[in-house]
Design a protein around this motif. Structure first.
Motif, mmCIF file in Angstrom:
data_model
loop_
_atom_site.group_PDB
_atom_site.id
_atom_site.type_symbol
_atom_site.label_atom_id
_atom_site.label_comp_id
_atom_site.label_asym_id
_atom_site.label_seq_id
_atom_site.Cartn_x
_atom_site.Cartn_y
_atom_site.Cartn_z
ATOM 1 N N UNK A 90 36.188 54.794 33.305
ATOM 2 C CA UNK A 90 36.395 53.552 34.054
ATOM 3 C C UNK A 90 37.568 52.772 33.488
ATOM 4 N N UNK A 140 40.671 54.311 34.628
ATOM 5 C CA UNK A 140 40.910 54.082 36.056
ATOM 6 C C UNK A 140 41.420 52.642 36.280
ATOM 7 N N UNK A 141 40.782 51.700 35.599
ATOM 8 C CA UNK A 141 41.250 50.314 35.705
ATOM 9 C C UNK A 141 42.653 50.177 35.124
ATOM 10 N N UNK A 196 41.815 35.798 35.025
ATOM 11 C CA UNK A 196 41.172 36.433 36.172
ATOM 12 C C UNK A 196 40.641 37.814 35.794
ATOM 13 N N UNK A 197 41.508 38.629 35.166
ATOM 14 C CA UNK A 197 41.074 39.978 34.773
ATOM 15 C C UNK A 197 39.876 39.900 33.835
ATOM 16 N N UNK A 198 39.946 38.980 32.880
ATOM 17 C CA UNK A 198 38.889 38.902 31.872
ATOM 18 C C UNK A 198 37.587 38.373 32.443
ATOM 19 N N UNK A 199 37.664 37.628 33.540
ATOM 20 C CA UNK A 199 36.426 37.129 34.135
ATOM 21 C C UNK A 199 35.793 38.189 35.029
ATOM 22 N N UNK A 200 36.404 39.377 35.073
ATOM 23 C CA UNK A 200 35.861 40.470 35.886
ATOM 24 C C UNK A 200 35.207 41.520 34.990
ATOM 25 N N UNK A 201 34.242 42.272 35.551
ATOM 26 C CA UNK A 201 33.557 43.274 34.726
ATOM 27 C C UNK A 201 34.393 44.537 34.520
ATOM 28 N N UNK A 202 35.537 44.401 33.833
ATOM 29 C CA UNK A 202 36.375 45.576 33.529
ATOM 30 C C UNK A 202 36.534 45.679 32.018
ATOM 31 N N UNK A 203 36.932 46.869 31.554
ATOM 32 C CA UNK A 203 37.108 47.081 30.121
ATOM 33 C C UNK A 203 38.181 46.134 29.603
ATOM 34 N N UNK A 252 35.160 33.386 28.989
ATOM 35 C CA UNK A 252 36.530 33.499 28.486
ATOM 36 C C UNK A 252 36.657 32.901 27.096
ATOM 37 N N UNK A 255 29.340 41.000 30.189
ATOM 38 C CA UNK A 255 29.632 41.908 31.294
ATOM 39 C C UNK A 255 28.724 41.614 32.497
ATOM 40 N N UNK A 295 29.949 38.518 34.094
ATOM 41 C CA UNK A 295 31.194 38.732 34.842
ATOM 42 C C UNK A 295 30.963 39.385 36.196
ATOM 43 N N UNK A 331 39.995 47.094 40.892
ATOM 44 C CA UNK A 331 39.396 46.850 39.574
ATOM 45 C C UNK A 331 37.888 46.673 39.679
#
Lengths: 257, 316
Positions: free
Chosen positions: A8, A11-12, A95-102, B53, B73, B76, B104
């Motif tokens: 994942x 992929x991200x 924005x990226x960090x507030x999303x469930x991504x690595x 954050x 997680x 988020x 994403x």
């Protein structure tokens, strides 16, 4: 990290690399910034000093182009830090960090996009050099190896740029700082002139500097000549750069984002 | 009623500055809570903690039952964030920005494009979909930013000063979007510097000052505490100041505040009809006024009333 999470993350990372590449396409002038300085130096040194330094400008050009490739890749690797810093200060990272991504995905994306940037930079430089009269003396395989090696060199040293990019506040500060670091590193080497007339302390450094060794390795690959020794030296430098700056960069990155 | 957001005793210090100094906050599911306060009150810091954050120095918070520090997680995957500064990529087009975020969030290529088109349509950005975000007007940017925060269908939405710097028209557009979201059951935490905005959108308002909660309540409760409207008069001649002060005092039953430098008299009123009465009385006394107005309470006055002190901005 489990394989699924790693998959994942990659992929991200690819999605974010796609963003980086889109940005290169939309702002080619940003790419020109880092390409233009080496080309100016190439033209200036060849036509102004080439004759005096190497007897004639053609001989000097053959010596200079591999060195300028190293300078070019260092300049291009500077962009990674500037870009990451811009993202952080503009709030795109929030924005990226507030999303469930690595957490590592933006970093992976930035580095992957860098590869594309490096390829474009080297291509532009080689085209200009060829127009000026530079000719590869060896063969296409050697040329490919030289280009690949240059890209790996850039990837090894881009961690220094990421580190500085995460430490300093503004993109402008990062750009300024990297310029100050890269200029003496490039000039304190055998890129423009041989090291034999340098004062002892400078010669001692210039003979073993990563820029000199890498330039010599590329000269061997493109013009023919000794490859093994400078190549080994450059590879040691690359490993050292990654060993030092990768942990520092990821540490600063985690602290900042 | 279950809580979407629960924060207890949040503390965050930056050196000597206490950005958050023990903040408690509760947002019931499906409701809008407005956090009102001047710059530097700690509103954005609170949002950043609740959006995972920023780690708080002390205290804890849960969103949808998940701890923001221990299980970021899970948090988020529930939230959407619209920053104080539009956090879309300015170089990318509206479509590209939204497709990137959808990718994403593990949408397929086609799914991502469909989701982007759907959101652009919903926010009336279809015509500008292919243009770089930096060419958008302020209102369009803010709408794109909102759309970006909704790609993953969040159940909790943070709006950090969503209309700061927007003109009234663009502000109304953003408000309409927020109302629509709330109607669909989204929980909203809204920070704002504008009382009117909190009044328009929020079910309850929490007032922040210097990292603390200084007041909480429904908008009408807070307004009652602030004292409704204000009547302002500036007589043409400073010589009339005493007379006008007496007239205004008799009318409102309150001793008006008086600024001898500018000649401005101010008094709180509950009945708007007093404005016309005042005009008549001034006319009878043969006094003309340069300025005569009925005003809603400003944020400064809310603060003055709630905290007993001026906001930093109004002191300067």
């Amino acid at each position: 990290m489990s394989t699924i999470a790693l998959d994942k993350g990659m992929r991200h990372g690819f999605s974010l690399a796609w963003r980086g590449i889109l940005k290169i396409r939309k702002n080619p002038e940003q790419l020109m910034d880092v390409t233009i300085a080496p080309i100016v130096f190439l033209a200036m040194f060849t036509y102004l000093f080439g004759g005096a330094l190497a007897g004639n400008t053609d001989a000097y050009l053959q010596m200079l182009v591999p060195g300028i490739m190293v300078m070019n890749i260092l300049q291009a690797s500077m962009t990674a830090g500037v870009q990451l810093n811009t993202d952080v200060s503009k709030g795109v990272f929030d924005r990226f960090r507030s999303m469930p991504i690595a957490r590592s995905a933006p970093l992976i994306g930035a580095v992957l996009a860098d590869i594309v940037r490096y390829v474009v930079c080297i291509m532009v430089l080689l085209v200009v050099a060829t127009v000026m009269g530079f000719r590869v003396q060896t063969g296409p395989v050697e040329l490919l190896v030289a280009v690949g090696l240059t890209i790996v060199f850039g990837l090894a040293f881009c961690w220094a740029s990421v580190f500085v990019g995460m430490l300093l506040k503004t993109p402008q500060a990062v750009q300024g700082m990297m310029f100050v670091l890269i200029m003496p590193l490039t000039f304190g080497s055998n890129v423009f002139v041989g090291t034999s007339t340098m004062p002892g302390w400078l010669k001692a450094w210039a003979d073993i500097s990563p820029v000199s060794l890498m330039a010599d390795a590329l000269r061997g690959l493109l013009n023919g000549g000794a490859i093994a020794a400078p190549l080994t030296g450059s590879l040691i430098w690359m490993v050292a750069a990654v060993a030092v700056f990768f942990p520092l960069a990821t540490w600063a990155y985690r602290k900042r984002v | 009623m279950s809580l979407a957001i629960r924060a207890e005793g949040l503390v965050k210090h930056y050196g000597e500055t206490k950005a958050l100094d023990g903040v408690d906050l509760e947002v019931p599911e499906g409701k809008v809570v407005g956090v009102l306060g001047p710059n530097g009150a700690g509103k954005t810091t609170a949002v950043r903690v609740l959006a995972t954050l920023l780690r708080p120095d002390a205290g804890h918070a849960t969103v949808g039952g998940h701890d923001v520090v221990k299980n970021p997680r899970a948090v988020r995957s529930l939230i959407g964030l619209t920053g104080q500064y539009a956090s879309v990529d300015e170089d990318l087009s509206g479509t590209e920005n939204l497709v990137l975020l959808a990718r994403l969030l593990d949408h397929s290529r086609a799914g991502a494009r469909a989701r982007a088109a759907e959101l652009l349509e919903q926010f009336e950005l279809t015509d500008a979909a292919g243009r770089a975000a930096k060419t958008y007007s302020g209102g369009m940017r803010r709408r794109l930013d909102l759309a970006a925060s909704l790609v993953g269908n969040p159940s909790v939405l943070y709006l950090d000063e969503p209309t700061t710097g927007l003109d009234p028209h663009a502000r109304n557009e953003v408000w309409a979007v927020v109302r629509k979201l709330v109607a669909n059951g989204v929980t909203v935490l809204l920070t704002t510097q504008y009382l009117e905005e909190a009044d328009q959108l929020a079910d309850t308002i929490t007032v922040f000052d210097h990292g603390r909660v200084v007041a909480e309540g429904r908008p009408d409760e807070l307004k009652r505490r602030v004292g409704g409207q204000t009547l302002q008069v500036r007589p043409t001649s400073l010589r009339d100041l005493d007379v006008v002060q007496r007239i205004l005092g008799d009318l409102t039953g309150v001793r008006p505040t008086r600024d001898d430098d500018t000649g401005l008299l101010t008094a709180p009123v509950n009945d708007p009809v007093l404005l016309s009465t005042l005009v008549r009385k001034l006319d009878d006394a043969g006094i003309t006024a340069d300025e005569l107005a009925l005003r809603l309470p400003s944020l400064d006055e809310v603060f003055l009333a709630l905290t007993g002190k001026q906001t930093e901005g109004s002191l300067a």
